[in-house]
Design a protein around this motif. Structure first.
Motif, PDB file in Angstrom:
ATOM      1  N   UNK A  63     -18.859  49.102 -17.505  1.00 29.20           N
ATOM      2  CA  UNK A  63     -19.425  50.418 -17.684  1.00 29.20           C
ATOM      3  C   UNK A  63     -18.456  51.440 -17.087  1.00 29.20           C
ATOM      4  N   UNK A  64     -17.792  52.297 -17.882  1.00 23.80           N
ATOM      5  CA  UNK A  64     -16.776  53.205 -17.338  1.00 23.80           C
ATOM      6  C   UNK A  64     -17.370  54.320 -16.482  1.00 23.80           C
ATOM      7  N   UNK A  65     -18.646  54.597 -16.590  1.00 22.29           N
ATOM      8  CA  UNK A  65     -19.249  55.691 -15.842  1.00 22.29           C
ATOM      9  C   UNK A  65     -19.999  55.206 -14.607  1.00 22.29           C
ATOM     10  N   UNK A  66     -19.928  53.921 -14.305  1.00 12.35           N
ATOM     11  CA  UNK A  66     -20.571  53.313 -13.146  1.00 12.35           C
ATOM     12  C   UNK A  66     -22.064  53.633 -13.093  1.00 12.35           C
ATOM     13  N   UNK A  67     -22.675  53.581 -14.232  1.00 10.62           N
ATOM     14  CA  UNK A  67     -24.120  53.787 -14.296  1.00 10.62           C
ATOM     15  C   UNK A  67     -24.809  52.448 -14.107  1.00 10.62           C
ATOM     16  N   UNK A  68     -26.054  52.443 -13.700  1.00 13.59           N
ATOM     17  CA  UNK A  68     -26.755  51.167 -13.541  1.00 13.59           C
ATOM     18  C   UNK A  68     -26.796  50.403 -14.860  1.00 13.59           C
ATOM     19  N   UNK A  69     -26.593  49.106 -14.754  1.00 14.54           N
ATOM     20  CA  UNK A  69     -26.576  48.283 -15.952  1.00 14.54           C
ATOM     21  C   UNK A  69     -27.993  48.112 -16.488  1.00 14.54           C
ATOM     22  N   UNK A  70     -28.064  47.899 -17.778  1.00 17.39           N
ATOM     23  CA  UNK A  70     -29.362  47.644 -18.392  1.00 17.39           C
ATOM     24  C   UNK A  70     -29.731  46.190 -18.139  1.00 17.39           C
ATOM     25  N   UNK A  71     -31.012  45.913 -18.174  1.00  9.36           N
ATOM     26  CA  UNK A  71     -31.472  44.569 -17.839  1.00  9.36           C
ATOM     27  C   UNK A  71     -31.034  43.531 -18.861  1.00  9.36           C
ATOM     28  N   UNK A  72     -30.639  43.923 -20.034  1.00  6.76           N
ATOM     29  CA  UNK A  72     -30.240  42.964 -21.053  1.00  6.76           C
ATOM     30  C   UNK A  72     -28.753  42.667 -21.042  1.00  6.76           C
ATOM     31  N   UNK A  73     -27.984  43.203 -20.100  1.00  4.87           N
ATOM     32  CA  UNK A  73     -26.540  42.957 -20.062  1.00  4.87           C
ATOM     33  C   UNK A  73     -26.252  41.505 -19.728  1.00  4.87           C
ATOM     34  N   UNK A  74     -25.096  41.025 -20.181  1.00  5.91           N
ATOM     35  CA  UNK A  74     -24.715  39.644 -19.918  1.00  5.91           C
ATOM     36  C   UNK A  74     -24.290  39.455 -18.466  1.00  5.91           C
ATOM     37  N   UNK A  75     -23.931  40.540 -17.785  1.00  2.33           N
ATOM     38  CA  UNK A  75     -23.531  40.423 -16.387  1.00  2.33           C
ATOM     39  C   UNK A  75     -24.702  40.009 -15.504  1.00  2.33           C
ATOM     40  N   UNK A  76     -25.899  40.393 -15.889  1.00  2.00           N
ATOM     41  CA  UNK A  76     -27.062  40.021 -15.085  1.00  2.00           C
ATOM     42  C   UNK A  76     -27.258  38.514 -15.044  1.00  2.00           C
ATOM     43  N   UNK A  77     -27.078  37.869 -16.150  1.00  2.00           N
ATOM     44  CA  UNK A  77     -27.251  36.417 -16.195  1.00  2.00           C
ATOM     45  C   UNK A  77     -26.179  35.717 -15.360  1.00  2.00           C
ATOM     46  N   UNK A  78     -24.967  36.217 -15.442  1.00  2.00           N
ATOM     47  CA  UNK A  78     -23.876  35.628 -14.661  1.00  2.00           C
ATOM     48  C   UNK A  78     -24.140  35.849 -13.176  1.00  2.00           C
ATOM     49  N   UNK A  79     -24.585  37.034 -12.822  1.00  2.00           N
ATOM     50  CA  UNK A  79     -24.867  37.346 -11.417  1.00  2.00           C
ATOM     51  C   UNK A  79     -26.001  36.471 -10.871  1.00  2.00           C
ATOM     52  N   UNK A  80     -27.065  36.326 -11.633  1.00  2.00           N
ATOM     53  CA  UNK A  80     -28.185  35.498 -11.188  1.00  2.00           C
ATOM     54  C   UNK A  80     -27.763  34.046 -11.024  1.00  2.00           C
ATOM     55  N   UNK A  81     -26.897  33.568 -11.930  1.00  2.00           N
ATOM     56  CA  UNK A  81     -26.397  32.206 -11.828  1.00  2.00           C
ATOM     57  C   UNK A  81     -25.545  32.037 -10.569  1.00  2.00           C
ATOM     58  N   UNK A  82     -24.716  33.015 -10.279  1.00  5.38           N
ATOM     59  CA  UNK A  82     -23.876  32.958  -9.091  1.00  5.38           C
ATOM     60  C   UNK A  82     -24.713  32.945  -7.820  1.00  5.38           C
ATOM     61  N   UNK A  83     -25.716  33.801  -7.756  1.00  5.63           N
ATOM     62  CA  UNK A  83     -26.590  33.846  -6.586  1.00  5.63           C
ATOM     63  C   UNK A  83     -27.340  32.538  -6.427  1.00  5.63           C
ATOM     64  N   UNK A  84     -27.818  31.978  -7.532  1.00  8.09           N
ATOM     65  CA  UNK A  84     -28.563  30.725  -7.464  1.00  8.09           C
ATOM     66  C   UNK A  84     -27.658  29.594  -6.970  1.00  8.09           C
ATOM     67  N   UNK A  85     -26.408  29.549  -7.429  1.00  4.33           N
ATOM     68  CA  UNK A  85     -25.499  28.497  -6.982  1.00  4.33           C
ATOM     69  C   UNK A  85     -25.102  28.666  -5.520  1.00  4.33           C
ATOM     70  N   UNK A  86     -24.977  29.895  -5.048  1.00  6.26           N
ATOM     71  CA  UNK A  86     -24.614  30.119  -3.655  1.00  6.26           C
ATOM     72  C   UNK A  86     -25.769  29.805  -2.720  1.00  6.26           C
ATOM     73  N   UNK A  87     -26.995  30.008  -3.178  1.00  6.76           N
ATOM     74  CA  UNK A  87     -28.153  29.714  -2.344  1.00  6.76           C
ATOM     75  C   UNK A  87     -28.492  28.229  -2.338  1.00  6.76           C
ATOM     76  N   UNK A  88     -27.928  27.462  -3.257  1.00  3.85           N
ATOM     77  CA  UNK A  88     -28.219  26.031  -3.339  1.00  3.85           C
ATOM     78  C   UNK A  88     -27.613  25.317  -2.138  1.00  3.85           C
ATOM     79  N   UNK A  89     -28.200  24.188  -1.789  1.00  5.57           N
ATOM     80  CA  UNK A  89     -27.720  23.377  -0.678  1.00  5.57           C
ATOM     81  C   UNK A  89     -26.382  22.750  -1.071  1.00  5.57           C
TER      82      UNK A  89
END
Length: 166
Positions: free
Chosen positions: A3-29
């Motif tokens: 996003x060139x204007x640094x506006x909040x991302x929409x909930x349907x962006x593909x970055x959200x899925x990648x971010x949630x996956x990253x957080x889930x893997x980091x929180x895993x044992x």
């Protein structure tokens, strides 16, 4: 796409899925091995979109994959815990003597060399009409103390001194 204007991302962006996956893997044992369900399809290393994972693709390049199967909890450099017998003869200084236990003339010279300029500063700020002999006396006292301290400095370097002591 970013996003060139640094506006909040929409909930349907593909970055959200990648971010949630990253957080889930980091929180895993970390002691448990990741399941096949932990990695989204096509995102696991060694796979392409058309086929299954290659054998040994999750190990670093140049490392035998069987090593990780035999020793799953390999330690790294930050896992090192030092023991008390690791002291390899490091320099441990002796306790310094008490402040008043030195040469009294040397202590007086240090007090005069530091105190006379501070007294001159305080006179200049608070008592400008101080008598002239006081001003001259403080200047002479500071110079005499500094000359005495410089005269006591060693003239030659000691050959057996390694600089560990001050």
């Amino acid at each position: 796409m970013t996003n060139p204007f640094h506006e909040p991302a929409e909930s349907g962006d593909s970055d959200d899925a990648v971010w949630e996956d990253l957080v889930r893997r980091l929180e895993a044992d970390p002691a448990t091995a990741p399941d096949a369900t932990d990695v989204p399809p096509g995102d696991s290393p060694g796979t392409d979109d058309s086929g299954p994972a290659l054998p040994g693709a999750d190990t670093p390049r140049g490392v035998d994959p069987q090593l990780f199967q035999m020793h799953p909890a390999l330690t790294g450099p930050r896992d090192y815990e030092g023991s008390e017998d690791d002291d390899d003869g490091a320099f441990i200084p002796e306790d310094p003597p008490a402040l008043g236990s030195g040469n009294p003339l040397l202590n007086l010279a240090w007090i005069c060399a530091a105190g006379a300029p501070m007294a001159l500063l305080l006179l200049a700020i608070f008592w400008r009409r101080a008598p002239m002999p006081l001003w001259i006396g403080l200047v002479v006292l500071a110079v005499a103390a500094a000359v005495f301290l410089f005269a006591r400095l060693p003239r030659h370097r000691q050959d057996d001194d390694d600089g560990a002591r001050v």
